[in-house]
Design a protein around this motif. Sequence first.
Motif, PDB file in Angstrom:
ATOM      1  N   ASN A   1       1.231   3.495   2.090  1.00 56.51           N
ATOM      2  CA  ASN A   1       1.820   3.569   3.558  1.00 56.51           C
ATOM      3  C   ASN A   1       2.832   2.523   3.833  1.00 56.51           C
ATOM      4  O   ASN A   1       3.510   2.600   4.759  1.00 56.51           O
ATOM      5  CB  ASN A   1       0.877   3.886   4.574  1.00 56.51           C
ATOM      6  CG  ASN A   1      -0.037   4.766   4.426  1.00 56.51           C
ATOM      7  OD1 ASN A   1       0.191   5.916   4.118  1.00 56.51           O
ATOM      8  ND2 ASN A   1      -1.440   4.406   4.381  1.00 56.51           N
TER       9      ASN A   1
ATOM     10  N   HIS B   1       2.913  -0.630   3.868  1.00 55.39           N
ATOM     11  CA  HIS B   1       2.439  -2.096   4.194  1.00 55.39           C
ATOM     12  C   HIS B   1       2.562  -2.968   3.076  1.00 55.39           C
ATOM     13  O   HIS B   1       2.002  -2.852   2.011  1.00 55.39           O
ATOM     14  CB  HIS B   1       1.213  -2.197   5.051  1.00 55.39           C
ATOM     15  CG  HIS B   1       1.048  -1.078   6.097  1.00 55.39           C
ATOM     16  ND1 HIS B   1      -0.176  -0.238   5.950  1.00 55.39           N
ATOM     17  CD2 HIS B   1       1.700  -1.040   7.085  1.00 55.39           C
ATOM     18  CE1 HIS B   1       0.333   0.683   6.906  1.00 55.39           C
ATOM     19  NE2 HIS B   1       0.997   0.326   7.747  1.00 55.39           N
TER      20      HIS B   1
ATOM     21  N   CYS C   1      -5.951  -1.970   1.899  1.00 57.48           N
ATOM     22  CA  CYS C   1      -4.869  -2.408   2.834  1.00 57.48           C
ATOM     23  C   CYS C   1      -5.350  -2.929   4.048  1.00 57.48           C
ATOM     24  O   CYS C   1      -6.189  -2.456   4.790  1.00 57.48           O
ATOM     25  CB  CYS C   1      -3.887  -1.519   3.226  1.00 57.48           C
ATOM     26  SG  CYS C   1      -2.654  -1.814   4.335  1.00 57.48           S
TER      27      CYS C   1
ATOM     28  N   THR D   1      -6.357   1.828   3.472  1.00 58.93           N
ATOM     29  CA  THR D   1      -6.192   2.743   2.389  1.00 58.93           C
ATOM     30  C   THR D   1      -6.345   1.947   0.889  1.00 58.93           C
ATOM     31  O   THR D   1      -6.092   0.822   0.870  1.00 58.93           O
ATOM     32  CB  THR D   1      -4.759   3.357   2.140  1.00 58.93           C
ATOM     33  OG1 THR D   1      -4.624   4.073   0.868  1.00 58.93           O
ATOM     34  CG2 THR D   1      -3.622   2.454   2.011  1.00 58.93           C
TER      35      THR D   1
ATOM     36  N   CYS E   1       0.991  -1.033  -0.029  1.00 59.26           N
ATOM     37  CA  CYS E   1      -0.064   0.075   0.081  1.00 59.26           C
ATOM     38  C   CYS E   1       0.833   1.220   0.167  1.00 59.26           C
ATOM     39  O   CYS E   1       2.201   1.237  -0.103  1.00 59.26           O
ATOM     40  CB  CYS E   1      -0.880  -0.002   1.219  1.00 59.26           C
ATOM     41  SG  CYS E   1      -0.200   0.618   2.606  1.00 59.26           S
TER      42      CYS E   1
ATOM     43  N   THR F   1      -3.980  -3.395   6.861  1.00 58.82           N
ATOM     44  CA  THR F   1      -3.442  -2.905   7.965  1.00 58.82           C
ATOM     45  C   THR F   1      -3.942  -1.433   8.171  1.00 58.82           C
ATOM     46  O   THR F   1      -4.414  -0.903   9.427  1.00 58.82           O
ATOM     47  CB  THR F   1      -1.926  -2.650   7.789  1.00 58.82           C
ATOM     48  OG1 THR F   1      -1.529  -4.089   7.810  1.00 58.82           O
ATOM     49  CG2 THR F   1      -1.423  -2.053   9.042  1.00 58.82           C
ATOM     50  N   CYS F   2      -3.957  -0.396   7.207  1.00 54.93           N
ATOM     51  CA  CYS F   2      -4.559   0.837   7.277  1.00 54.93           C
ATOM     52  C   CYS F   2      -5.628   1.219   6.402  1.00 54.93           C
ATOM     53  O   CYS F   2      -6.083   2.413   6.432  1.00 54.93           O
ATOM     54  CB  CYS F   2      -3.289   1.790   7.053  1.00 54.93           C
ATOM     55  SG  CYS F   2      -2.936   1.659   5.034  1.00 54.93           S
TER      56      CYS F   2
HETATM   57 ZN    ZN Z   1      -1.479   0.044   4.482  1.00 49.08          ZN
END
Ligand code: ZN
Length: 157
Positions: free
Chosen positions: A105, A107, A124, A129, A103, A126-127
Motif C-alpha cells: 500500500n 508505506h 506493515c 498488511t 508495503c 501502518t496498515c
Molecule cells: Zn502499509
Amino acid sequence: MGRMPKWRCVASIPEVTYFKPVGIPYRTLEEIRLFVEETEAIRLKDLEGLEQEECAKRMNISRPTFHRVLVAARGKLADALLNGKAIRIEGGNFEMARRQFYCINGHQWDVFFKDMIAKPPELCPTCDTPNIMPVQPPGFGWVRGGYGRHSGRGKTR
Ligand SMILES: [Zn+2]
C-alpha cells in the motif's frame, strides 16, 4: 541444519561490485569472491581508519572475529592485485545496519539491525498488511530467500 550463523552488521555496500584486470584473457581469468562483510571491514579499518575495537562494535562482532574478517579481506585483495585476478563482491553473513521496507500500500519504514536479527518484520506497522518487501540497494541482486540473507560459507573460489 546447523546453528544460526552470526550476522555481521554492515552499514554500507559498495556500488561497484565487480573489478576486472586489463589484458587478461577471459578463459584464464581467475575470480576472487569478496563477502560484503569483508568490504565493510576494509571500509571501517582502512578507509575510515577506526580502531579495531570500534570496527568490531559497529559490526556487532567480537574483536578477534573482526580481525579474522579483516585479515581474510586483505588476503583476498592482495591475491587479486598481485596475481591479476578479478574481484566479485557478493554474499556473506550480514544484515544491514538500517534496512528500509515498503508495503504493497506504499508505506515505508526503517528496520534496524538489532530488530532485524531478533525478528524480521512480518506486517506493515501502518496498515498491517503482510505484503511487505525490503528495499534493495541499487544494482545489487543479492536476494535469495528470506530478506536477502546469504550464507556464503565454503563457496569462495
Ligand atoms: Zn502499509
